[in-house]
Each structure stands twice: as structure tokens, then as C-alpha cells.
Design an enzyme around this catalytic site. Structure first.
Site, PDB file in Angstrom:
ATOM      1  N   ASP A 130       0.840  -1.202   0.000  1.00 36.03           N
ATOM      2  CA  ASP A 130       0.000   0.000   0.000  1.00 36.03           C
ATOM      3  C   ASP A 130       0.877   1.255   0.000  1.00 36.03           C
ATOM      4  O   ASP A 130       0.600   2.229  -0.696  1.00 36.03           O
ATOM      5  CB  ASP A 130      -0.899  -0.011   1.235  1.00 36.03           C
ATOM      6  CG  ASP A 130      -1.606  -1.347   1.393  1.00 36.03           C
ATOM      7  OD1 ASP A 130      -1.282  -2.092   2.344  1.00 36.03           O
ATOM      8  OD2 ASP A 130      -2.453  -1.661   0.545  1.00 36.03           O
ATOM      9  N   HIS A 190      -4.478  -3.389   6.765  1.00 38.56           N
ATOM     10  CA  HIS A 190      -4.271  -3.647   5.333  1.00 38.56           C
ATOM     11  C   HIS A 190      -5.617  -4.094   4.771  1.00 38.56           C
ATOM     12  O   HIS A 190      -5.860  -5.277   4.537  1.00 38.56           O
ATOM     13  CB  HIS A 190      -3.202  -4.708   5.109  1.00 38.56           C
ATOM     14  CG  HIS A 190      -3.068  -5.112   3.667  1.00 38.56           C
ATOM     15  ND1 HIS A 190      -2.633  -4.236   2.674  1.00 38.56           N
ATOM     16  CD2 HIS A 190      -3.341  -6.274   3.025  1.00 38.56           C
ATOM     17  CE1 HIS A 190      -2.654  -4.855   1.512  1.00 38.56           C
ATOM     18  NE2 HIS A 190      -3.071  -6.084   1.684  1.00 38.56           N
TER      19      HIS A 190
END
Lengths: 333, 306
Positions: free
Chosen positions: A159, A187
Site C-alpha cells: 500500500d 491492510h
């Protein structure tokens, strides 16, 4: 670090592992001098496939690889482990509810946590990738009470890399000139990609991201949702999950953790919360960190505005709910 | 491939059917955060793909389908590599270095070269590095040493079942102990194994990997491609010999005008065939077989080109 590092990869016959294994063999993860012994673990049905992976490792003629063990036996895989990368997890199937996914994975990671506790080197470093990564990491850590909790992390580096890339594309710069974006939290789609402490290297010098990209609406809107949904966007285009980019992120996470981050550079890691930024201990939360001498340190003292506070609270809440659901399934023994 | 300081622009080419998948690859490249990657051009258009390129790695080819004869395979690939040779000739940088991977690699490289008459024949090659790496690894297993101690195993000829893995000029470092060196033949001590098992093992390794994975070798092929290009461009180490399929110049009595895998050294972006290696009658017979196969493939390919 010793002569040969014992490196365990689970889900070893899968797509992410297929890219990851060869990054490790090349020396991208621990540097060009560190020899490695690979322990590749997957379920019994995948052992034939693993043989094919082994053949390709041999056919790579890699000087850094001293030996490869392919196994479905968790004790054989984890004995003496220095680094454990838990890629394998139960994937979401059609019709599966989030609760079912949590339940199936909680039992897997309970077993793996116990195996790490009983068989791995006491200084083992663990990276959980298989989703739900943060909660899977928490379960594993809980069942490995003899291992320091600072040795358990989960992956939000993908990410982080995605966020850097989106900023670079918007600003028209090379991604190497974007620094110190942060991924906070889970996440999952509640992650909070935060540009506010980041900067861009321009020919004239460093500039805060907010000065270079003056479009606050984009930074607080589309930027965040693009990064949050990037996984799904890649699946839509490829018809497969991100594999190569996930493997790169895993490589980056481990390399920085073990070899250290450059001066002044933050990276994002899912680590046990310790009260920093109002997140009570007891969950695995992605923070901005720096790494030195094999340890990470959460960057302290960053200002959190109201917008960020709300985003952080949403992701924290989700993590607490996941924790409660997961522990209900595995009980408390 | 090019070292830690060389910036690159990637040109990714595939057929229109694969355009969406290619988009996914571009997304993953962006998401990987590579400092050396300047930009990516993803296209289904040959001109766009080949414009100004310095390096061309031709992985794509028509795969063999069920019931397809060797002749059919050659025919369909000739038309692909004819187009690519013409594109290289027309659009690529004049110094472009070409590595053909897609099979039949040697003959595909020859086809491309034939249609790129403005470009030096020395800039066209085909991949036999994977076979070399496999051979090196098998010797290291047999002798019980680390793979980096096995040196100068050679692959001669066609990247096919007639390839000739040759250990007669290779050596093992730090064997039988540190700072000593042994010829591979004496370290292995088993001529029967070398002649009867080792050679077919290397020749058939591709099929063995498919049998285990249910898919072709990919990662190991990619690793070999990287090794081939890196050594070609950045040079081989002193005393190091690698295998590359290149345009034959008559060395070792191999007919000129074939793409044939030879032992080479590389320096300043150029390869040179290692000369004056003694060829045993055993190896000579095998060289003749692989030469014959390449000449037949060449005849078939040329017949389709004209």
C-alpha cells in the site's frame, strides 16, 4: 547475521511466492553477501508443484542459495527459522462471509504461531502477508508468547509503494523522488494513506507534497480511495491478484527491517500497537517507522489533524472488531 | 540486467487479446516503486514497441498446439519473426542488441536477422544460458559443491533436444579443497554418467519442469535472460566463459550463417567465440547432429520466407 539464514516461505507453491522466492535467491532481500537456506511450506496437495519450483531454483544456479527444503510438515519448515514469511492463507471463496474468512484463518495462524514458538530461532523475524494480514499476525503473535512481540509484523508496504506511485504519477515525478508517505491502520479498504508528512525531491530542493500537489480535494479523496482499492483494480485488469508487486513489497519490508532504512526515510509496517497516536496496545496497526540494527522504531510526534483522526479511528475500530471475532473462534488457551 | 545505475524505459509488446493483462502488468510495475524505471510504454503496435530501442528481448512466439507438426510451428513463427526483424530494421536504434527466447529460438533469431539487413549480424543472439545454468547446477549436485564453484560448462548448437552440453573444458574451483582447481571430468569421476545421463538430463530438463509445474519454466528462464544480457553488455569476468547462440563465422567448422550456441567471452558490449578448444570425436558427432537440425530448420524457414 550468521553464515546462512534460514528463511521460511509459506504458500510456497502460490503466485506471490513464485516471484518472492527468486527475489530472495538473487540477494535482493538480505544483500549480496548473505547466504540463505530456503524452507518452502505448502499444503500436501501442492507438494508436486513445489518440486517444480525447486527445479527452477536449481536451474537458476544461485550462488547465495545453500539448500532448499520443500515440505508440507510445519515442524520441518519452522525448525531453526531466522525469517518467516507467512504468505499462505485461506482465500475468500464465493459465498464466504467475512466471519468465515476470519474463522478459517484464525485456526491456520494459531497453528503457525505455536510452531514459531516451539521450533523457530528465538530471534526470528516474522512477516505476515496472508489476509486478513493484521489479524492473522495478531493471532500468530498471541500463540508465540516466548517470542518478543516486536518480532511480529504484517505487510502494508505494498500500500505504501502504491501510495508513493500515485503521488509520483500525479506530480509528474519519478517515484524515487517521493518520500515519507504513510499508511496507517489495517491492510484493508479502511487503510489510511496519508500524504501530509511527505515530501518530493524537486530540482530546487525538497517540497512538501501538499505544496507540489495543491489539489487538497484529490489528496483527501481520490488519492485515498485509489490506493485503498488498488488491489481490486489490479485483479480486474490481470484477472489475478497482484503477485510481483506484492513480492517486491515483501522484499522491501524485510530488507529495510533487517538492513535498516536510509537516514530520514519512513516506511510503513504493520506492528504491535503500543499506545502511539492513541492506538492502545493489543492490535497490529500500520505506522510510519524507521529501522536500524534489526529493529523498527515508530516515528513519534507527527501532527494528526481532525481529518486524519477520523480516518485513523475508522481503521482502528475495524481492527478491534476483527480481533474480537477472531479470538472468539480460537478460544483463549 | 544493466546494473544499479542504468535508467530504463520499458516497451512492453503483446497481442491485442492480452491488452488488459498488460495493463495489469503496468499497474504492478507502478506499484513496485522502482527508482530505475523511467517510464513504461505498453502497446500492441509493433512500430511503437520497436521505436528507438537499444535492447530487444523477443520472448513471444507461437506455442506448439496439440496436433501441430514441427513444420507448422516453424511456418507460423517465421511470419512473426519476419515482421519483428523488419521492425527492428526500420525503427530500432542502430546499435540494438537482440535476444531471441521464443522457440524455435535459434531459427527465429535467424529469421529476424535475415529481415534486418541494415543491422550487424553480431547483434542477434538466441538464449542457451538456461541450458548452461541447468548443466552447471547438475554438475554441482553430482560433485557436491556450491554451484558458483562450477565454471565454464558449454552448451553447443541448437536450443532443442540436440543441444550439446560439454564439460570437457570446465573446472571446479576450491576442489578437492580450497584454492585448488579440478577439471570437471576428474571431479565427477564417472564418464558413463557424463555421457549417458548428464547430457540427456540437461536436454530434457525443460520437459521435466513442465511435468512437475504443469507450466513451462518461467522464473529460471527470466533469470537466464538477465544473465545473458548482463554479461553481453557489462562483460564476462576474467577467465569466465558463457554460452550464447550467435551468428556462426565458421569457427569449429560450423557452417557460416547459422545461429549456433558457442562458448564466448564478452567485453565492451561485444561477444567473441573462444577459439582452439579441442573437440573429442564423441562431442564432434553430437555437434554434427545439432548442425544438421539447424540447417534443416533454416531451409524450412527460408522456404517460407520466399
Amino acid at each position: 547475521m550468521s553464515d546462512v539464514a534460514n528463511v521460511v516461505i509459506t504458500g510456497a507453491a502460490g503466485q506471490i511466492a513464485y516471484s518472492l522466492i527468486f527475489n530472495v535467491c538473487k540477494g535482493d532481500m538480505f544483500g549480496p553477501e548473505q547466504k540463505v537456506k530456503l524452507f518452502l511450506l505448502d499444503i500436501p496437495q501442492m507438494v508436486e508443484s513445489l518440486k517444480g519450483v525447486l527445479m527452477e531454483i536449481q536451474d537458476g544456479a544461485y550462488p547465495l542459495v545453500t539448500d532448499v527444503v520443500c515440505t508440507a510438515d510445519i515442524k520441518e519448515a519452522f525448525t531453526g527459522a531466522n525469517y518467516v514469511i507467512l504468505v499462505g492463507a485461506m482465500p475468500r471463496k464465493d459465498g464466504m462471509e467475512r466471519a468465515d474468512l476470519l474463522k478459517a484463518n484464525a485456526s491456520i495462524f494459531k497453528v503457525q504461531g505455536k510452531a514459531i514458538n516451539d521450533y523457530a530461532n528465538k530471534n526470528v523475524k516474522v512477516l505476515v502477508v496472508g489476509n486478513p494480514a493484521n489479524t492473522n499476525c495478531l493471532i500468530a503473535m498471541h500463540y508465540a508468547p516466548d517470542i518478543a512481540k516486536e518480532n511480529f509484523t504484517c505487510l502494508t508496504r505494498l500500500d505504501h509503494n502504491r501510495a508513493k506511485s500515485q503521488i509520483a504519477l500525479k506530480a509528474g515525478v519519478n517515484v524515487k523522488d517521493v518520500h515519507n508517505v504513510i499508511i496507517w491502520g489495517n491492510h484493508s479498504s479502511t487503510q489510511y494513506p496519508d500524504y501530509r508528512c511527505g515530501y518530493i525531491n524537486l530540482p530546487g530542493g525538497k517540497q512538501p507534497i501538499g505544496n507540489v500537489i495543491s489539489d487538497e480535494k484529490w489528496l483527501q479523496g481520490e488519492f485515498i480511495s485509489t490506493v485503498q482499492k488498488r488491489g481490486a483494480a489490479v485483479i480486474a485488469a490481470r484477472k489475478f491478484s497482484s503477485a510481483a508487486s506484492a513480492a517486491k513489497a515483501i522484499t522491501d519490508h524485510m530488507r529495510d527491517w533487517v538492513l535498516g532504512t536510509p537516514e530520514g526515510e519512513y516506511v510503513s509496517m504493520g506492528v504491535p500497537s503500543d499506545g502511539s497516536y492513541g492506538i492502545e496496545s493489543g492490535i497490529i496497526f500500520s505506522y510510519p517507522v524507521k529501522c536500524q540494527n534489526g529493529k523498527y522504531t515508530i516515528i513519534q510526534g507527527l501532527s494528526i489533524d481532525n481529518f486524519s483522526k477520523d480516518k485513523i479511528e475508522i481503521t482502528r475500530k475495524e481492527l478491534v472488531e476483527e480481533k474480537e471475532a477472531a479470538f472468539k473462534f480460537v478460544g483463549d488457551n | 540486467m544493466f546494473g544499479p545505475h542504468q535508467k530504463i524505459i520499458l516497451h512492453l509488446l503483446d497481442i491485442p487479446k492480452m491488452a488488459d493483462a498488460l495493463k495489469g502488468v503496468v499497474m504492478e510495475l507502478q506499484d513496485s516503486s522502482y527508482p530505475l524505471l523511467d517510464s513504461v510504454v505498453a502497446t500492441t503496435d509493433v512500430q511503437t514497441a520497436f521505436l528507438h530501442i537499444n535492447v530487444a528481448i523477443l520472448v513471444g512466439a507461437f506455442p506448439r498446439g496439440p496436433g501441430m507438426q514441427r513444420k507448422d510451428l516453424l511456418k507460423v513463427n517465421v511470419s512473426i519473426f519476419k515482421e519483428q526483424g523488419e521492425a527492428l530494421n526500420k525503427y530500432a536504434s542502430r546499435d540494438v542488441k537482440v535476444l531471441v527466447v521464443g522457440n524455435p529460438a535459434n531459427t527465429n533469431a535467424l529469421t529476424a536477422l535475415t529481415k534486418a539487413s541494415d543491422l550487424p549480424t553480431a547483434n542477434f543472439s538466441a538464449l542457451t544460458r538456461l541450458d548452461q545454468n541447468r548443466a552447471q547446477s547438475m554438475i554441482s549436485e553430482k560433485v557436491g559443491v556450491s554451484v558458483e564453484n562450477v565454471n565454464n560448462v558449454i552448451i553447443w548448437g541448437n536450443h532443442s533436444l540436440t543441444q550439446v552440453p560439454d564439460v570437457n573444458h570446465g573446472y571446479i574451483s576450491n576442489y578437492p579443497q580450497r584454492d585448488l582447481v579440478s577439471p570437471i571430468k576428474s571431479a565427477v569421476e564417472d564418464e558413463k554418467w557424463l555421457n549417458e545421463q548428464f547430457i540427456p538430463l540437461v536436454q530434457n530438463r525443460g520437459a521435466a519442469v513442465i511435468a512437475a509445474r504443469k507450466l513451462s519454466s518461467a522464473a529460471s528462464a527470466a533469470n537466464a535472460i538477465v544473465g545473458h544480457m548482463r554479461d553481453w553488455l557489462l562483460g564476462t569476468r576474467d577467465g569466465e566463459v558463457v554460452s550464447m547462440a550467435v551468428y556462426s563465422d565458421g569457427s569449429y567448422n560450423i557452417p557460416k550463417g547459422l545461429i549456433f550456441s558457442f562458448p564466448v567471452t564478452c567485453r565492451q558490449g561485444q561477444w567473441s567465440i573462444v577459439q582452439d578448444l579441442k573437440i573429442s570425436p564423441f562431442i564432434q558427432a553430437k555437434l554434427e547432429l545439432t548442425t544438421k537440425e539447424l540447417e534443416e530448420e533454416k531451409q524450412v524457414a527460408l522456404s517460407f520466407l520466399n
